[in-house]
Design an enzyme around this catalytic site. Structure first.
Site, PDB file in Angstrom:
ATOM      1  N   CYS A  61      14.259  11.152  -7.168  1.00 60.22           N
ATOM      2  CA  CYS A  61      13.026  10.362  -7.121  1.00 60.22           C
ATOM      3  C   CYS A  61      12.453  10.480  -5.710  1.00 60.22           C
ATOM      4  O   CYS A  61      12.789  11.393  -4.976  1.00 60.22           O
ATOM      5  CB  CYS A  61      13.289   8.910  -7.522  1.00 60.22           C
ATOM      6  SG  CYS A  61      14.389   8.058  -6.387  1.00 60.22           S
TER       7      CYS A  61
ATOM      8  N   CYS B 153       0.835  -1.202   0.000  1.00 53.99           N
ATOM      9  CA  CYS B 153       0.000   0.000   0.000  1.00 53.99           C
ATOM     10  C   CYS B 153       0.870   1.252   0.000  1.00 53.99           C
ATOM     11  O   CYS B 153       0.536   2.254  -0.601  1.00 53.99           O
ATOM     12  CB  CYS B 153      -0.917   0.001   1.210  1.00 53.99           C
ATOM     13  SG  CYS B 153      -2.068  -1.374   1.201  1.00 53.99           S
TER      14      CYS B 153
END
Lengths: 104, 471
Positions: free
Chosen positions: B429, B254
């Site tokens: 990132c 998740c």
């Protein structure tokens, strides 16, 4: 109900095989990781008459090589029932590819 | 805000609020424990009274004569269950005598626990070792904001007690491991798996096989959910279905893939339902079948799954999977994934190909001619990004290399290329892994000056700009 369905199905197969003897068309359903890897939730797949679910899987993997990733770790269901890789698919069958999900 | 005094005031007020909140939750918990104790004592007292004084306790005698032994409070509390012809007194009595362990007080555990507590499972255990975080709140509905930073077990137990103070709630505030799983699981009739990683799923399934416990297994990620009951009535176990663990790349979490909050909520509710059916011996549990929830298309499919596999290493005919073997089994090695995932920290590049977020900030401030390539997926870039960065997801880097060359030329023109080396290239990132992969590739393609920002946007938020959002 079941019998009628099967009879209808058998008839469809007969008609189909009469006009197009060499192949059957099935619907493939992708779940979880299989959706990510193919970018699809479902698709129609044409395979030659007498193909097994394993043949279908091989054909799918040649089309989506990424699917190899989950080859060893999936539940295969044919028409919403557990199947092994040697069952022969029929016209309009529904083959579901269900990898496990572990999120919670 | 303009004076130091103001800032101290705010922080001292905040810290006093925190202290008081902590004290408040301690007091509330103590009250609920005492209330449960009082209830138990009163019931025992009434029982003794009826026995010792048969003359004036005729009404009490009437109810205690009922074989079900439900007190008036219980009859009222569970009346809507008792009114169900197919559930009734027998179902409720069975439920009250049963015990259920929920492993994981996260998205699945939240709704499962709330309903299991409410419905009157006699003894309810909760296992979790984590703390409540702000990013849990959208789906882990058992926790409230007041518990952020505190243990999930404590928070979940308090919520369960506040719904039903008449049942026993047991807190296991530790991670489930091969060393403690047998001891914990053996205290319960039914196990509900609400964990979020493959090693835990195999560990729990094997432990249930060894102990002969039914396992209500649920999972949810993205917009999909799965549910089935393992090791029950001759049905398969997790290993029968998945003898080979999924490769690490196939395990979506998740925290990385996202999840629509209500999806684990639905699966958790269904897990509670299955546990209730098994505990009360009512209905037909989802054994040998798997429910697949597709939230986006509003489709629920139930597929028949295989029966127990005679070749299964855990529950098969020739398997001799013992408690000892279980204790010594390395689940992290077997699944090649960690049971308590720490964010991955790659180290692919030499130190001179990397730069800290602070150092990058200094270079920006000094007006260095450069191009910042953000290699996250586009939907991440939309959440938040650094100023003047261009988004080229790692997956598309190969096809879009020319965009970097183009941006470098423009930057050199714009800044004036007084330095002979031209514009430099930085990659960033979310956490600093993909940016290293990107730089490796860029080096190979001739962008030899490319560097990655160590720790990604997370380190920017931590070390440079505390107001920069994290996700």
């Amino acid at each position: 109900m079941d019998i009628i369905e099967r009879e209808t199905k058998a008839r469809t197969v007969d008609c189909k095989s009469a006009e197009k003897e060499s192949s059957v068309q099935i619907r493939v359903l992708f779940f979880a990781r299989a959706r990510d890897l193919t970018g699809l939730t479902d698709m129609l797949l044409e395979v030659s008459y007498g193909s097994t679910t394993q043949d279908c899987l091989n054909k799918l993997i040649s089309r989506f090589p990424n699917l190899e990733e989950i080859r060893e770790c999936m539940v295969l269901a044919l028409n919403e029932e557990y199947t092994n890789e040697s069952v022969i698919v029929e016209e309009k069958d529904e083959l579901a590819i269900i990898p496990p999900i572990s999120g919670g | 805000m303009e004076s130091n005094g103001g800032a101290t005031d705010v922080s001292s007020i905040r810290s006093e609020i925190e202290t008081l909140k902590a004290a408040k939750s301690d007091i509330e918990q103590r009250i609920s424990v005492l209330e449960a104790q009082l209830r138990e004592t009163t019931i025992n007292q009434q029982k003794t009274d009826t026995v010792s004084n048969g003359t004036c306790r005729s009404i009490s005698t009437v109810y205690s004569d009922n074989s079900h032994g439900l007190s008036p409070d219980m009859i009222y509390r569970y009346s809507r269950h008792l009114l169900l012809p197919s559930f009734g007194v027998q179902g409720q009595s069975n439920l009250l005598k049963s015990s259920v362990l929920v492993v994981g007080a996260g998205g699945l555990g939240s709704s499962a626990l709330l309903y299991l507590a409410a419905c009157g499972v006699g003894r309810l255990g909760i296992v979790d070792h984590d703390v409540v975080e702000l990013s849990n709140m959208h789906r882990q509905v058992i926790h409230t904001e007041a518990y952020i930073g505190q243990s999930k077990v404590k928070s979940a137990a308090a919520a369960c007690r506040s719904i039903n103070s008449s049942i026993q709630i047991i807190e296991h505030g530790e991670a489930l491991r091969t060393s403690n799983a047998l001891e914990i699981l053996s205290q319960y009739d039914i196990v509900v798996d609400g964990t979020d990683n493959p090693p835990s799923r195999y560990l729990i399934s094997d432990c249930c096989v060894v102990l002969g416990k039914p396992l209500v297994s649920g999972a949810a990620v993205g917009l999909e959910g799965q549910l089935t009951v393992y090791n029950y009535n001759g049905g398969p176990c997790y290993r029968c279905l998945f003898p080979t663990p999924p490769p690490t790349t196939a395990c979506q979490r998740c925290a990385d893939s996202g999840v629509l909050g209500v999806v684990p909520g639905i699966i958790g509710c269904l897990q509670a339902l299955e546990a209730i059916k098994i505990a009360s011996a009512v209905g037909e549990p989802l054994s040998g079948r798997m429910l697949l929830l597709d939230a986006l298309s509003a489709r629920i499919r139930i597929v028949k799954i295989r029966g127990r596999s005679s070749q299964c290493e855990a529950c098969g005919e020739n398997s001799a999977f013992t408690q000892d073997q279980f204790r010594n089994f390395d689940y992290e090695k077997f699944t090649q994934s960690p049971q308590f995932p720490l964010p991955l920290k790659l180290n692919l590049l030499s130190a001179d190909s990397r730069i800290s977020s602070k150092e990058y900030k200094e270079r920006v401030d000094n007006g260095e001619a450069h191009v910042l390539v953000d290699v996250r997926p586009a939907h991440h870039f939309k959440i938040v990004s650094l100023p003047n960065s261009i988004n080229i997801p790692l997956a598309n880097l190969e096809a879009r290399l020319h965009e970097i060359s183009l941006a470098m030329k423009e930057e050199e023109k714009h800044k004036g290329s007084e330095s002979s080396s031209g514009a430099s290239v930085y990659a960033v990132c979310r956490r600093g892994n993909d940016s290293q992969r990107a730089v490796q590739y860029l080096h190979k393609m001739g962008f030899t000056s490319a560097r990655d920002i160590v720790g990604g946007l997370e380190s920017w938020g931590r070390d440079v700009d505390p107001h920069f959002p994290t996700y």
